[in-house]
Design a protein around this motif. Structure first.
Motif, short mmCIF file in Angstrom:
data_model
loop_
_atom_site.label_atom_id
_atom_site.label_comp_id
_atom_site.label_asym_id
_atom_site.label_seq_id
_atom_site.Cartn_x
_atom_site.Cartn_y
_atom_site.Cartn_z
N ASP A 231 0.84 -1.20 0.00
CA ASP A 231 0.00 0.00 0.00
C ASP A 231 0.87 1.25 0.00
N LEU A 232 0.54 2.18 -0.85
CA LEU A 232 1.21 3.48 -0.83
C LEU A 232 0.59 4.32 0.29
N PRO A 233 1.33 5.36 0.77
CA PRO A 233 0.76 6.19 1.85
C PRO A 233 -0.59 6.81 1.47
N ASN A 234 -0.82 7.05 0.19
CA ASN A 234 -2.10 7.67 -0.21
C ASN A 234 -3.26 6.68 -0.26
N ARG B 19 -12.10 -7.96 -2.53
CA ARG B 19 -11.39 -7.94 -1.25
C ARG B 19 -10.03 -7.26 -1.31
N ARG B 20 -9.70 -6.68 -2.44
CA ARG B 20 -8.43 -5.97 -2.64
C ARG B 20 -7.21 -6.87 -2.47
N THR C 109 -6.88 -0.31 -7.08
CA THR C 109 -5.79 -1.29 -6.95
C THR C 109 -5.15 -1.48 -8.32
N ILE C 110 -3.83 -1.39 -8.35
CA ILE C 110 -3.11 -1.65 -9.60
C ILE C 110 -2.59 -3.07 -9.55
N LEU C 111 -2.92 -3.82 -10.57
CA LEU C 111 -2.54 -5.23 -10.63
C LEU C 111 -1.63 -5.40 -11.85
N VAL C 112 -0.38 -5.81 -11.61
CA VAL C 112 0.57 -5.98 -12.72
C VAL C 112 1.00 -7.44 -12.75
#
Lengths: 437, 486
Positions: free
Chosen positions: A19-22, A385-386, A201-204
């Motif tokens: 998780d990024l701070p934002n 559910r992230r 959510t970015i999924l790579v």
């Protein structure tokens, strides 16, 4: 599996989740498929979020607007950059989420990350562009409208639900689609509310290393500001009697009946979703007794299938059957009611339940043929559910199912009071002489 | 001498079945079993024979097992057998985890080599195909428009009927017809055995042995014939009760995959209308700039079910293709404008050629997108089989050799040789056929109105588009009820 060995996780790839701070979440899944990288950006906004009257279908329209460009990458530059990469790129909207995907060669990932971050933060759509795009959405409705299943689906949702936003389909009500061109100001509000890191959510997935991707995400997405909006999504009240509706289709088509029961919200921490998923297969798939009787032996039904509820909020367990003749509709409908009743009364055979578990396990495995296919599978779990862990947890629930669990789920959810039945009947084929002038 | 004869015999026996193996370390094994037969081999009075035969094999029982027994056995493996019938090819495909390879293969082999041909399977599968036309195709205006276009263009040739046949012909087909088709067409000479993945070393050879029980040579099939010349443009309007108007426009071309113009036309077509991408001119001009509909694309090879799929399935190789433009449903009042707009854009491409930057982008796209199209082992085997059928170097290699050498002039010359805006067929699915017929036969302008101001470039072009001559006369336009096609 050896006795006593720890259960293997169904998702075979190691992944990182950060998780990024934002509030933005990043999931990276390195695979052994060479060169290609699939980036799926999942925003937890779907037609479920459309709580304001007259705004159904807006989430889907907004998905279209996301391709209209920014100051730095105007629409033409964005599109042409992807074109030179040979990118496969598109987006789709569901009841619960919106997903944007881009599949490229690994050397192009930095550019993709830069362009995606830019449009998620700095989208700029003019009012004329907005109005024109609303027409493309009407065009999308039109191309779906020649399919009777679309109409059946619309009427089923509208009849089964009263307060839930699942009452309308993701496309939205036609009258709302036709009024979309007037909602330009609302589009600014919509972007401000939902296109925020805490929703995303970015999924790579593919030929990548997690650390390098994190570097790109920090660089391009780190400055994205968190939002504050939460929609109050109305919850459906308990249904107190069975409901029915009728659809007249203007052209000849196979008559159909859709039977839906109000089911639970998706869960990966209890057995409900897993039990209903297994039941859909045990009771209504080609290996079921009912399918074999209606479709194969008696040949009164042309198709029969069921799907279990898998949404963020309580949604429907649906059975759809197409009859060969309109006169058989009541019979096939009653056979479905009988089958549901039998599942409430009798325990399923443990060996058949085991076959269902294997089917679902191998069914998932054989889909994982490419990095983009894997990303596509994970997208739904990430939206719910992230985390890809939801997939593993859901399969753990399947693994632990007993015949008693299936019966309990049928008793709890597939009740008469929870039921909505919709009949679709086609027009009689016209005599040739009556057509044409 | 005796030895030499024996050797030759062995070589020819081996050469009959073409094995296309592709080993990898994947735990998944993909099968693509392709018979080089299809709707073009349907007996003249029995359209649908190829389709019904193939579907009965894939969706019926075997000599030993009933349909239910086969399905019960496949279920825990999540094994399925898909089938796609086209004019020249019938492709059976499936993917299975290595854990289940032997069990799956046994069923696959039995379905294809020892089919059950039971009467109850036959009636069920036949009804399915009739429903696929009556209830499926006729309730999918876009696919209906496209298939009617192909039927119309290839009328009088072995490609001239819908691949699944017609409702009328399917109703008459008997189990004996299907058995006869199977006997005559499912032969070793017609067979490609494609397999990819982490299979055991001797597996492909075992397959070849197993399929030797099929007859060696294939029976009679009609000679292929070119599409008849289109002397004047014509339109066919399929009339049904529907909200909007679906349109396909096309004409036959000689630029198949094995013709020298193919790579150039592939680039030109990508520039004009790359399938389901926002890159093409038709999409940009008709949808993005004008909001006419959901999308507009063009094709130089058959691409079925474009509304449902993003990538073309392999094993649709044909001896002749058409160029076609797919206009997704438009509001009825804009139907004529949309046809005119598509032809205007095609005309621009032919007269002015592809611009330099458009050429570079489209060529880059095609040369990289082909890697994406062939990224799965299943697709790789499919494309390999097609390349062998066309007698070409492998597809990716062929394009990677040809594309860098292409110049803008090459593309423009290929466009001029192959594309045109006259002598074409327009296929339309609409509610008021006779009204539309009158509109199309008239040279009256068909102006469009918008819900927002448009840039001058657009309104200026609109003035030309609204008067674009279609060259259609009343006698060139037919209206047919949907219940009569295909």
């Amino acid at each position: 599996m050896a006795l006593g060995a720890p259960p293997a996780k169904v998702f075979p790839y190691a992944y990182t989740q950060e998780d990024l701070p934002n509030g933005l979440r990043l999931v990276v899944v390195p695979t052994n498929f060479p060169n290609i990288v699939a980036t799926y950006i999942v925003v937890k906004v779907g037609s479920r979020n459309e709580v304001e009257p007259g705004h159904t279908g807006f989430t889907h329209l907004f998905e279209h607007l996301m391709f209209k460009g920014t100051e730095k990458f105007p629409e033409a530059k964005y599109t042409q950059t992807l074109q030179r990469m040979g990118a496969a790129s598109n987006a789709y909207t569901t009841d619960d989420y919106t997903a944007f995907y881009t599949v490229v060669s690994k050397e192009d990932l930095p550019t993709v990350m830069e362009m995606e971050a830019d449009r998620f933060q700095n989208l700029k759509v003019s009012e004329p562009e907005f109005k024109t795009e609303a027409l493309a959405v009407l065009g999308e409705y039109n191309k779906n409208a020649s399919n009777p299943s679309t109409r059946l689906d619309e009427v089923l949702s509208e009849t089964a639900f009263e307060r839930s936003t699942y009452r309308h389909t993701t496309m939205g009500f036609l009258k709302d689609i036709q009024a979309m061109p007037t909602l330009y100001d609302y589009s600014l509000k919509f972007f401000d509310r939902y296109y925020r890191p805490e929703y995303t959510t970015i999924l790579v997935v593919g030929d990548v290393k997690s650390r390098a991707v994190r570097g790109l995400v920090d660089r391009f997405w780190g400055g994205w500001k968190r939002g504050s909006y939460t929609a109050e999504i109305p919850q459906e009240e308990a249904q107190d009697a069975p409901r029915t509706a009728q659809v007249e289709w203007p052209a000849p088509t196979l008559p159909a009946v859709a039977i839906a029961y109000k089911g639970p919200a998706f869960t990966d921490t209890a057995k409900d979703t897993a039990a209903l998923t297994a039941m859909a297969l045990l009771a209504f798939s080609p290996i079921s007794d009912l399918y074999q009787r209606l479709v194969v032996t008696e040949q009164k039904a042309a198709t029969l299938y069921a799907s279990a509820p898998d949404h963020l909020d309580p949604s429907l367990f649906q059975i759809v059957v197409r009859a060969q003749h309109e006169g058989d509709l009541d019979y096939v409908r009653d056979q479905i009611y009988e089958t549901v009743k039998a599942f409430q009364e009798k325990l399923v055979d443990a060996a058949r339940l085991d076959a269902v578990r294997k089917h679902l396990h191998y069914g998932l495995t054989v889909q994982m043929q490419s990095s983009d296919a894997i990303a596509g599978i994970l997208t739904r779990y990430v939206a719910l559910r992230r985390t890809p862990e939801a997939l593993n947890r859901f399969y753990d629930q399947l693994a632990a199912l007993t015949p008693e669990d299936i019966r309990a789920a049928a008793e709890k959810y597939l009740t008469e009071n929870n039921r909505t039945t919709v009949i679709l009947a086609g027009a009689k084929p016209q005599a040739t002489a009556a057509v044409g002038r | 001498m005796k030895q030499l004869v024996a050797l030759l015999a062995a070589a020819s026996a081996c050469a009959q079945i073409r094995l296309v193996p592709s080993f990898s370390k994947s735990p998944l094994v993909a099968f693509r079993i392709v018979f080089t037969t299809g709707a073009a081999a349907d007996p003249a009075e029995k359209p649908g024979s190829a389709a019904l035969t193939a579907h009965l094999l894939a969706e019926g029982g075997t000599r030993e097992l009933t349909y239910r027994q086969v399905e019960d056995a496949l279920f825990p493996m999540a094994g399925s057998l898909d089938v796609r019938v086209d004019k020249e090819m019938t492709a059976f495909s499936g993917i299975i985890h290595l854990d289940n390879l032997q069990g799956y293969y046994k069923l696959l082999r039995a379905r294809l080599v020892e089919p059950g041909f039971r009467e109850d399977d036959f009636t069920r599968v036949k009804e399915d195909l009739i429903n696929a036309i009556r209830s499926g195709l006729r309730n999918n205006d876009e696919d209906l428009g496209k298939e009617v276009l192909y039927e119309n263009i290839f009328q009088g040739t072995p490609y001239g009927h819908y691949t699944l046949g017609t409702v009328e012909s399917l109703e008459k087909l008997t189990l004996d017809d299907v058995k006869a088709f199977y006997q005559s067409q499912y032969s070793q000479t017609n067979l490609f055995l494609g397999i990819a993945g982490g299979y055991p070393t001797n597996f492909p050879e075992q397959m070849r042995k197993d399929f030797r029980s099929l007859p060696e040579g294939a029976g009679f099939r009609p000679r292929s014939k070119l599409a008849p010349l289109i002397e004047n443009s014509r339109a066919v309007i399929v009339e049904k009760d529907t909200r909007s108007v679906a349109i396909s426009i096309g004409f036959p071309i000689m630029a198949g995959r094995n013709v020298v113009d193919y790579p150039a036309l592939l680039v030109a077509n990508s520039y004009l209308g790359q399938h389901r991408m926002s890159y093409g001119v038709l999409y940009q001009q008709m949808r993005q700039a004008r909001g006419l509909n959901y999308g507009n694309y063009s094709y130089i090879e058959y691409f079925p079910n474009g509304g449902q799929r993003m990538e073309p399935p392999p094993n649709l190789a044909r001896r002749q293709q058409i160029f076609d433009i797919w206009i997704r449903p438009v509001e009825p009042q804009n139907a004529k404008f949309a046809i005119r707009a598509a032809l205007f854009e095609l005309d621009q491409l032919i007269r002015e050629g592809i611009p330099e930057d458009g050429f570079q982008r489209a060529r880059d796209f095609v040369s990289r997108y082909v890697n994406f199209l062939t990224r799965t082992q299943n697709a790789q085997v499919g494309y390999s089989i097609d390349s062998i059928w066309y007698n070409l170097t492998p597809y990716v290699e062929m394009l990677h050799n040809a594309l860098p050498k292409l110049t803008r002039e090459d593309i423009n010359a290929a466009i001029k040789r192959n594309l045109r805006t006259n002598r074409l067929v327009i296929s339309i699915v609409a509610k008021h056929g006779e009204d539309l017929k009158l509109q199309l036969a008239s040279d009256e302008p068909s102006p469009i109105t918008y819900n927002s101001p448009k840039p001058e470039a657009v309104t200026k072009e609109d003035k030309i588009i609204e008067k674009w001559p279609l060259g259609l006369k009343m006698e060139d336009i037919t209206v047919v009820p949907a219940e009569k096609v295909p």
